[in-house]
Design a protein around this motif. Structure first.
Motif, PDB file in Angstrom:
ATOM      1  N   TYR A   1       0.817  -1.207   0.000  1.00 40.08           N
ATOM      2  CA  TYR A   1       0.000   0.000   0.000  1.00 40.08           C
ATOM      3  C   TYR A   1       0.855   1.262   0.000  1.00 40.08           C
ATOM      4  O   TYR A   1       0.468   2.290  -0.570  1.00 40.08           O
ATOM      5  CB  TYR A   1      -0.955  -0.003   1.194  1.00 40.08           C
ATOM      6  CG  TYR A   1      -1.935  -1.151   1.122  1.00 40.08           C
ATOM      7  CD1 TYR A   1      -3.007  -1.116   0.234  1.00 40.08           C
ATOM      8  CD2 TYR A   1      -1.777  -2.286   1.924  1.00 40.08           C
ATOM      9  CE1 TYR A   1      -3.903  -2.170   0.147  1.00 40.08           C
ATOM     10  CE2 TYR A   1      -2.666  -3.344   1.842  1.00 40.08           C
ATOM     11  CZ  TYR A   1      -3.727  -3.283   0.946  1.00 40.08           C
ATOM     12  OH  TYR A   1      -4.602  -4.334   0.845  1.00 40.08           O
ATOM     13  N   VAL A   2       2.022   1.188   0.636  1.00 37.42           N
ATOM     14  CA  VAL A   2       2.945   2.326   0.619  1.00 37.42           C
ATOM     15  C   VAL A   2       3.408   2.593  -0.809  1.00 37.42           C
ATOM     16  O   VAL A   2       3.384   3.731  -1.292  1.00 37.42           O
ATOM     17  CB  VAL A   2       4.157   2.066   1.532  1.00 37.42           C
ATOM     18  CG1 VAL A   2       5.154   3.217   1.448  1.00 37.42           C
ATOM     19  CG2 VAL A   2       3.706   1.853   2.971  1.00 37.42           C
ATOM     20  N   ILE A   3       3.821   1.510  -1.493  1.00 36.86           N
ATOM     21  CA  ILE A   3       4.262   1.638  -2.885  1.00 36.86           C
ATOM     22  C   ILE A   3       3.120   2.139  -3.766  1.00 36.86           C
ATOM     23  O   ILE A   3       3.303   3.019  -4.618  1.00 36.86           O
ATOM     24  CB  ILE A   3       4.786   0.286  -3.411  1.00 36.86           C
ATOM     25  CG1 ILE A   3       6.064  -0.108  -2.676  1.00 36.86           C
ATOM     26  CG2 ILE A   3       5.029   0.345  -4.918  1.00 36.86           C
ATOM     27  CD1 ILE A   3       6.590  -1.469  -3.034  1.00 36.86           C
ATOM     28  N   ALA A   4       1.939   1.585  -3.536  1.00 39.26           N
ATOM     29  CA  ALA A   4       0.779   1.950  -4.355  1.00 39.26           C
ATOM     30  C   ALA A   4       0.428   3.423  -4.211  1.00 39.26           C
ATOM     31  O   ALA A   4       0.114   4.096  -5.203  1.00 39.26           O
ATOM     32  CB  ALA A   4      -0.419   1.078  -3.985  1.00 39.26           C
ATOM     33  N   VAL A   5       0.473   3.949  -2.996  1.00 38.01           N
ATOM     34  CA  VAL A   5       0.162   5.371  -2.776  1.00 38.01           C
ATOM     35  C   VAL A   5       1.185   6.249  -3.501  1.00 38.01           C
ATOM     36  O   VAL A   5       0.818   7.221  -4.178  1.00 38.01           O
ATOM     37  CB  VAL A   5       0.136   5.716  -1.267  1.00 38.01           C
ATOM     38  CG1 VAL A   5       0.098   7.230  -1.058  1.00 38.01           C
ATOM     39  CG2 VAL A   5      -1.076   5.072  -0.608  1.00 38.01           C
ATOM     40  N   PHE A   6       2.466   5.932  -3.352  1.00 36.48           N
ATOM     41  CA  PHE A   6       3.507   6.699  -4.033  1.00 36.48           C
ATOM     42  C   PHE A   6       3.315   6.636  -5.554  1.00 36.48           C
ATOM     43  O   PHE A   6       3.488   7.646  -6.258  1.00 36.48           O
ATOM     44  CB  PHE A   6       4.901   6.158  -3.670  1.00 36.48           C
ATOM     45  CG  PHE A   6       5.479   6.779  -2.431  1.00 36.48           C
ATOM     46  CD1 PHE A   6       5.993   8.067  -2.454  1.00 36.48           C
ATOM     47  CD2 PHE A   6       5.495   6.082  -1.241  1.00 36.48           C
ATOM     48  CE1 PHE A   6       6.517   8.650  -1.312  1.00 36.48           C
ATOM     49  CE2 PHE A   6       6.017   6.658  -0.082  1.00 36.48           C
ATOM     50  CZ  PHE A   6       6.539   7.941  -0.119  1.00 36.48           C
ATOM     51  N   LEU A   7       2.957   5.465  -6.058  1.00 40.82           N
ATOM     52  CA  LEU A   7       2.778   5.285  -7.491  1.00 40.82           C
ATOM     53  C   LEU A   7       1.605   6.128  -8.004  1.00 40.82           C
ATOM     54  O   LEU A   7       1.722   6.831  -9.017  1.00 40.82           O
ATOM     55  CB  LEU A   7       2.538   3.809  -7.800  1.00 40.82           C
ATOM     56  CG  LEU A   7       2.526   3.401  -9.278  1.00 40.82           C
ATOM     57  CD1 LEU A   7       3.899   3.634  -9.903  1.00 40.82           C
ATOM     58  CD2 LEU A   7       2.142   1.931  -9.416  1.00 40.82           C
ATOM     59  N   ILE A   8       0.483   6.062  -7.305  1.00 40.09           N
ATOM     60  CA  ILE A   8      -0.709   6.803  -7.728  1.00 40.09           C
ATOM     61  C   ILE A   8      -0.457   8.307  -7.706  1.00 40.09           C
ATOM     62  O   ILE A   8      -0.668   9.000  -8.706  1.00 40.09           O
ATOM     63  CB  ILE A   8      -1.920   6.458  -6.824  1.00 40.09           C
ATOM     64  CG1 ILE A   8      -2.341   5.001  -7.039  1.00 40.09           C
ATOM     65  CG2 ILE A   8      -3.087   7.396  -7.122  1.00 40.09           C
ATOM     66  CD1 ILE A   8      -3.344   4.493  -6.018  1.00 40.09           C
ATOM     67  N   VAL A   9       0.013   8.810  -6.578  1.00 41.00           N
ATOM     68  CA  VAL A   9       0.246  10.250  -6.450  1.00 41.00           C
ATOM     69  C   VAL A   9       1.337  10.715  -7.417  1.00 41.00           C
ATOM     70  O   VAL A   9       1.226  11.780  -8.041  1.00 41.00           O
ATOM     71  CB  VAL A   9       0.619  10.615  -4.997  1.00 41.00           C
ATOM     72  CG1 VAL A   9       0.990  12.090  -4.889  1.00 41.00           C
ATOM     73  CG2 VAL A   9      -0.538  10.296  -4.064  1.00 41.00           C
ATOM     74  N   GLY A  10       2.377   9.890  -7.568  1.00 43.64           N
ATOM     75  CA  GLY A  10       3.477  10.238  -8.468  1.00 43.64           C
ATOM     76  C   GLY A  10       3.036  10.356  -9.920  1.00 43.64           C
ATOM     77  O   GLY A  10       3.378  11.324 -10.611  1.00 43.64           O
TER      78      GLY A  10
END
Length: 332
Positions: free
Chosen positions: A165-174
């Motif tokens: 979920y940490v990776i996913a949040v960074f990916l989405i926002v990025g």
């Protein structure tokens, strides 16, 4: 994919294209009459000052058109599909709409202030992270996500637990912000995103993924429709309203095909645009020297003498070539 799904795809794409063109014809004079024009910063390329006053918030055109197509074709298609399919589909689309709301609010602030800055960076980041978290929670609740992450080209799936979920949040926002940065010259964001939408359409058809097929259909239709008025010389800009919305859709497509990391190679232009900006700011703060003549990188090429049309064509071709290579990273 079944023949009826192909029909849904074509109808959704054609409907979005036609509605976008029709809406823009009415929207441009309306925005001009309301004096909702773009303010150009003095620190930008000096030749961009001639674009000042060009109507912005043009993303409202394809936002409205896509939503109509999604609600008509999508709801009709849901009658023959299971509820899980519908949940993933609409949750992803709502995420993109929430990012569009940030863009609408941001564009409105810019117009009222008559400057090219709306939200502060912190305000925008907090809102964007909150939307990403809500999206992931909802997708997980409806069985649309697990904590397993597929790594393209390595053909490996790793269970990352909560770190997923940490990776996913960074990916989405990025990615959402990277698409926003790509929208810096006439037709660039819409052209690149048309190609990205085409890639996800192919991925959706190969894997018989109707939710991804319908979302990619409206992305393609909306972007091509918008380009009829946004290609150089642009008669309207999409603004944050459009770019944040498109960012939400393309990263959502990566999650819909259960291959989030594939957006990195497919959206290579988005990634390069964001990376160039980060490198420029970071190096200047550390050394007071600039790596590029101007950032994001499309402005660097402008400073090198490239025309806006040349940049759009080259960046789109790069996206096509990388998309072909990215096809071999799909988990199908």
């Amino acid at each position: 994919m079944e023949s009826k799904h192909v029909v849904y795809f074509v109808i959704a794409m054609a409907m979005t294209f036609l509605l976008t063109v029709i809406t823009l014809k009415k929207l441009i004079p309306k925005l001009k009459s309301l004096k909702m024009g773009q303010t150009i910063l003095d620190i930008g390329p000096r030749w961009h000052k001639s674009k000042e006053g060009t109507p912005t918030m043009g993303g409202l055109s394809f936002l409205l058109s896509m939503t109509i197509a999604i609600l008509t074709v999508g709801i009709y298609a849901c009658f023959t599909e299971n509820f899980l399919w519908a949940a993933k589909f609409f949750i992803t689309y709502v995420m993109a709409l929430l990012y569009a709301l940030i863009g609408i609010w941001d564009d409105s602030l810019k117009i009222r202030k008559k400057e090219n800055e709306g939200f502060t960076a912190k305000q925008k980041a907090l809102l964007q992270v909150a939307i990403a978290v809500i999206y992931l929670v909802c997708m997980t609740a409806w069985g649309g996500l697990t904590t397993e992450l597929y790594f393209p080209y390595f053909d490996k799936t790793v269970d990352l637990g909560m770190f997923y979920y940490v990776i996913a949040v960074f990916l989405i926002v990025g990615i959402v912000n990277s698409v926003n940065l790509t929208d810096g010259i006439d037709g660039l964001a819409a052209s690149v995103t048309t190609v990205v939408g085409g890639f996800f359409a192919v991925a959706a058809f190969v894997s018989a993924n109707l939710p991804a097929a319908l979302v990619s259909a409206v992305v393609i239709g909306g972007c091509i429709g918008f380009l009829t008025y946004n290609f150089y010389p642009a008669r309207i800009f999409m603004g944050d309203t459009g770019s944040l919305f498109l960012g939400g859709l393309v990263v959502g497509l990566a999650f819909l095909i259960d291959n989030p990391l594939i957006i990195l190679p497919v959206g290579i232009i988005y990634v390069i645009e964001a990376a160039s900006d980060i490198i420029q700011v970071g190096c200047y703060k550390l050394t007071h020297k600039r790596v590029f003549k101007m950032a994001p990188i499309h402005h660097h090429f402008e400073k090198c003498g490239w025309s806006e049309i040349k940049i759009v064509i080259i960046f789109s071709i790069v996206t096509v070539l990388v998309s072909v290579a990215a096809y071999f990273g799909l988990n199908i």
